[in-house]
Design an enzyme around this catalytic site. Structure first.
Site, PDB file in Angstrom:
ATOM      1  N   LYS A   1     -13.670   1.711  13.734  1.00  0.00           N
ATOM      2  CA  LYS A   1     -12.699   1.851  14.822  1.00  0.00           C
ATOM      3  C   LYS A   1     -13.284   1.332  16.137  1.00  0.00           C
ATOM      4  O   LYS A   1     -12.595   0.661  16.917  1.00  0.00           O
ATOM      5  CB  LYS A   1     -12.281   3.322  14.951  1.00  0.00           C
TER       6      LYS A   1
ATOM      7  N   GLY B   1       0.854  -1.183   0.000  1.00  0.00           N
ATOM      8  CA  GLY B   1       0.000   0.000   0.000  1.00  0.00           C
ATOM      9  C   GLY B   1       0.885   1.226   0.000  1.00  0.00           C
ATOM     10  O   GLY B   1       1.721   1.386   0.888  1.00  0.00           O
ATOM     11  N   ALA B   2       0.732   2.046  -1.025  1.00  0.00           N
ATOM     12  CA  ALA B   2       1.621   3.198  -1.156  1.00  0.00           C
ATOM     13  C   ALA B   2       0.838   4.503  -1.151  1.00  0.00           C
ATOM     14  O   ALA B   2       1.125   5.447  -1.883  1.00  0.00           O
ATOM     15  CB  ALA B   2       2.476   3.064  -2.420  1.00  0.00           C
TER      16      ALA B   2
ATOM     17  N   VAL C   1      -6.922   2.603  14.777  1.00  0.00           N
ATOM     18  CA  VAL C   1      -7.822   3.357  15.664  1.00  0.00           C
ATOM     19  C   VAL C   1      -7.159   4.657  16.106  1.00  0.00           C
ATOM     20  O   VAL C   1      -6.154   4.635  16.814  1.00  0.00           O
ATOM     21  CB  VAL C   1      -8.190   2.545  16.925  1.00  0.00           C
TER      22      VAL C   1
ATOM     23  N   VAL D   1      -0.111   6.780   4.122  1.00  0.00           N
ATOM     24  CA  VAL D   1       0.445   6.054   5.263  1.00  0.00           C
ATOM     25  C   VAL D   1       1.614   5.173   4.838  1.00  0.00           C
ATOM     26  O   VAL D   1       2.694   5.200   5.442  1.00  0.00           O
ATOM     27  CB  VAL D   1      -0.652   5.206   5.963  1.00  0.00           C
TER      28      VAL D   1
END
Lengths: 197, 328
Positions: free
Chosen positions: B211, B7-8, B139, B11
């Protein structure tokens, strides 16, 4: 729209709770507490108790806080008595007309206060009926209503309600309001009860 | 630790960028269509060049010339799963984590999907693996919510509640402060990049609910003597309402009474609920703007409040890298 809508919140704010709709507690006596402010002179306490007894109140206890003084330098006295809701109102009136300063006239029935918001088509769904239905639930009484309908009565409007719930029955009162809101397709914003710190 | 980052987005890129500062090495990076894997075949520890990865992603939209599967097969100690959150089967994030666990490697998630929607499946995989999972970043961004609950011990936590979505909080804060309506403030939030073009996930309460579902799983599984007795939560178990239809007039009425409205999520080991709630205007939970707050009710230690940045690349990456540190 109803012509009387402007008056709706005010009328209800004064809480014709027990008598307006055949009231839940109008005929059964319940315990009431009044907090009085007395001048420190002989005979004052007796004078304050007369209107209670004479108007059908059954005295339960008197707490005379001689050591304390109110901000005005008077002595606070807490009196518990039993009376029906109707008689209770008469007693408070009689006390005031005798010149006794009633600092607080509460009843045990409504021990917890809770503020909620309702929004949606409040007027179209008959706000007056909504408030009566909340009153009709055994757990709570509507103490205060503020309405905001900035876009006119046919658009979405908001209301802030202060409810007085019986001790320990806040959750039951909220459940009743939740169900009523769902029924009328209104949105309810509940407080975070027990959390406010 | 040697990390593979899948995943780029904001984050993932921040994890790649900051890993070195935390003493870790990124040996593989993948996005949805490409990958780069460090060439460690000559025996040297040669991580990927973070600057090159970030630059390539910005210029060409890919992180490298390899296949994403290469990154999953790379020689890492912990997989960082930072692909976008998906609901239901939580794919492809779930499979990425499974691959890591089946290879007895750790997995650190920033992706909420697998922990919110398939917590039981994840626990089962962990049981059969030498690897562990951690998911602090799912979260409250930078806020150490999960690890604080774990430190207190879930059996001694009665509830966790808070403001867990910065977008919704920004909108409610602005509506109350400026007396504006939802649509107006939403447009402003979109201009500022605080809200997405499609803000549903945030304003309908879904993100906050995920969350809270994760927290409910932590509480439920953490408090159970036998995980088989623990109740598993998914999004379907959450009672959710959002802020989309809250009128400005409701916020004004609240303000007149010293209160305001916040989108509050609550999780216990039994329930998950997200809804706009009335809170004292100057109270602890009435954080402003994009701030988040997590409030933990404990049996022996009273109430704990932790507030801070609930989103953002470096903020969330700091939670990811904190998790990586706990796995060492």
């Amino acid at each position: 729209m109803s012509d009387g809508r402007d008056g709706v919140p005010e009328e209800t704010a004064d809480g014709e709770d027990a008598t307006a709709d055949g009231g839940h507690a109008a005929t059964t006596p319940s315990t009431h507490t009044v907090r009085l402010e007395l001048v420190d002179e002989p005979g004052q306490l007796l004078a304050a108790l007369h209107p209670i007894a004479e108007n059908g109140g059954n005295l339960l206890s008197i707490y005379h806080e001689r050591g304390n003084k109110t901000p005005r330098g008077r002595i606070p006295v807490e009196v518990d008595f039993e009376a029906t809701q109707e008689r209770f109102e008469g007693i408070v009136e009689a006390l005031r007309s005798e010149g006794v300063n009633v600092m607080q006239a509460g009843t045990e029935r409504y021990a917890e206060e809770v503020t909620i918001l309702l929004f949606g088509h409040l007027i179209d769904t008959d706000l007056s009926d909504t408030l009566s239905q909340i009153e009709a639930c055994e757990s709570a009484s509507v103490a205060d209503v503020s309405l905001a309908a900035p876009q006119g009565t046919e658009e979405v409007s908001s209301a802030r309600l202060r409810l007085e719930a019986r001790a320990g029955e806040t959750e039951a009162a909220l459940t009743a309001v939740r169900e009523l809101a769902a029924e009328k397709d209104l949105r309810l914003v509940e407080p975070l009860t027990g959390v406010e710190a | 630790m040697r990390l593979a980052v899948v995943g780029a987005g904001a984050v993932g890129r921040s994890v790649v960028d900051l890993a070195g500062e935390y003493g870790h090495e990124v040996v593989a990076v993948a996005d949805s269509s490409s990958a780069v894997v460090a060439d460690g075949t000559d025996g040297r520890d040669a991580g990927v060049d973070p600057d090159a990865v970030v630059a390539r992603k910005a210029e060409r939209g890919i992180v490298g010339d390899g296949d994403p599967a290469d990154a999953l097969a790379a020689d890492y100690d912990a997989l960082v799963e930072a692909t976008p959150t998906t609901l239901g089967d939580a794919e492809p994030g779930f499979s990425h984590v499974r691959t890591a666990l089946e290879r007895d490697r750790h997995a650190v998630l920033a992706n909420k999907g697998p922990v919110a929607e398939r917590f039981g499946d994840l626990r089962a995989l962990v049981n059969d693996s030498d690897g562990e999972i951690r998911f602090e970043a799912t979260v409250g961004g930078a806020i150490p919510a999960v690890s604080t609950v774990e430190d207190i011990e879930p059996g001694h936590v009665t509830a966790v509640r808070g403001v867990l979505n910065g977008t919704a909080n920004f909108i409610l804060t602005r509506m109350a402060a400026e007396g504006l309506d939802y649509e107006h403030v939403l447009a402003e939030a979109q201009d500022l990049g605080v809200a997405e073009a499609d803000p549903s996930f945030d304003v309908d309460g879904t993100d906050a609910a995920l969350k809270c579902v994760i927290l409910a799983n932590v509480l439920s599984f953490g408090a159970a003597d036998d995980p088989a007795d623990a109740r598993e939560f998914t999004l379907d178990d959450a009672d959710v309402s959002g802020i989309r239809d809250v009128p400005g007039s409701a916020l004004r009425l609240a303000a007149e009474d010293g209160r305001t409205v916040r989108l509050i999520g609550e999780a216990t080991g039994e329930t998950v609920r997200v809804a706009p709630r009335l809170v004292p205007e100057n109270g602890t939970l009435a954080v402003s703007g994009t701030q988040n707050i997590v409030q933990i009710e404990t049996t022996h230690a009273g109430r704990l409040n932790i507030s801070g940045r609930g989103a953002g690349g470096p903020e969330t990456a700091s939670a990811v890298l904190g998790d990586v540190g706990r796995l060492e």
